[in-house]
Enzyme design. Structure first.
Site, PDB file in Angstrom:
ATOM      1  CD  GLU A  50       3.511 -21.335  11.384  1.00 25.62           C
ATOM      2  OE1 GLU A  50       3.295 -21.720  12.129  1.00 25.62           O
ATOM      3  OE2 GLU A  50       2.857 -20.599  10.343  1.00 25.62           O
ATOM      4  CD  GLU A  91      -2.862  -0.777   0.071  1.00 27.99           C
ATOM      5  OE1 GLU A  91      -3.649   0.168   0.019  1.00 27.99           O
ATOM      6  OE2 GLU A  91      -4.202  -1.876  -0.316  1.00 27.99           O
TER       7      GLU A  91
END
Length: 306
Positions: free
Chosen positions: A114, A83
């Protein structure tokens, strides 16, 4: 680490019978729990402010802000990163989001990623992470191996390290130079850290990136004066921003924007000082891109209060 140390993964007694409630009562209960999130983030304000100043300083010196996380935490980092270019016209490489498992993990879980500590270091090496950069390790549980591996590598190269977690006292907090650890309490659905924990982390990341961009002069008053006019909505926003900042009508704002390649900061300085685009750019360059400073340098009272 004992997961009982992390409140986000404990059972929530207030929601233990949520499945038996009416839909309206269920929604009210979720909303009541969500009200705790902003207060939890508020407790971390001092550490968030310290982190913003570090990030802004490193970005100003040519470094990068690198987010690193897994699952929801990783996706939130990527979201915040992507963004920044349309909102503040930053180079896409200035703020980068890394997620364990790479691009595919944004849309579908990548099994085992992960838990791979070495992968965190590998991903940083691949983007040539260095001491001039800032790493923000994001992990709701505070113990994700991928994130800890990245933080360890960042420490070895001498970079600033910020930890964002919802588990105070966790390995992520201990590995961080600045540990930001809002504790919003047990989740509505036990262990579903995409909910309260995810919202808390998103609030923190919003503050980190927005605060840094404000410090870099990409906001004038409360206007995003470095917005990139990449679509019709943002083109219209540019006009409204210039109109408000320069106190002119939108037609005048559009004319100035067209004369300077749709750069709102340049248009504002042009209109406020009555100068051409070249002179406006010169004043902004001398003022490190800050509109208020450029206006003061050019002889106008450059208050950001409009």
């Amino acid at each position: 680490m004992d997961c009982k140390l992390c409140n986000t993964e404990e059972p929530n007694e207030r929601t233990s019978h949520i499945d038996a409630l009416s839909t309206m009562d269920m929604i009210r209960l979720i909303n009541d729990e969500d009200k705790k999130i902003a207060f939890a983030v508020e407790q971390e304000a001092e550490r968030i402010a310290l982190a913003v100043d570090i990030i802004a300083g490193q970005l100003k010196a040519g470094g990068r802000l690198i987010y690193c996380g897994c699952g929801t935490s990783g996706r939130l980092g990527v979201l915040d990163a992507v963004e920044c270019p349309p909102t503040y016209s930053t180079d896409p490489d200035m703020v980068v989001g890394l997620i364990a498992g790479g691009y595919d993990a944004m849309f579908r879980a990548v099994e085992g990623a992960e838990d791979n500590r070495a992968l965190g270091e590998k991903d940083l090496r691949e983007i040539h992470f260095g001491r001039e950069d800032v790493l923000v390790g994001i992990a709701a549980s505070g113990r994700t191996p991928y994130v800890l591996g990245a933080m360890d590598y960042a420490s070895r190269v001498g970079a600033h390290i910020i930890g964002v977690t919802c588990c105070p006292g966790s390995p992520v907090t201990k590995a961080a130079e600045i540990a930001i650890a809002p504790d919003p309490g047990p989740e509505v659905v036990t262990g579903s850290t995409r909910m309260k924990s995810g919202t808390a982390q998103k609030m923190v990341l919003n503050m980190l990136s927005t605060g840094a961009m404000i410090r870099l002069g990409k906001v004038y008053g409360n206007l995003m004066v470095d917005v990139k006019p990449s679509n019709e909505k943002l083109i219209g926003r540019c006009r409204r921003i210039v109109s408000a900042a320069a106190e002119v009508d939108e037609e005048t704002a559009r004319d100035a924007l067209e004369r300077c390649g749709y750069r709102p900061k340049t248009a504002i300085v042009m209109l406020r000082l009555g100068v051409d685009g070249e002179k406006a750019l010169e004043l902004l360059a001398q003022s490190e891109g800050r509109v208020a400073a450029a206006l003061e340098r050019g002889g106008s009272h450059g208050s950001s209060e409009m």
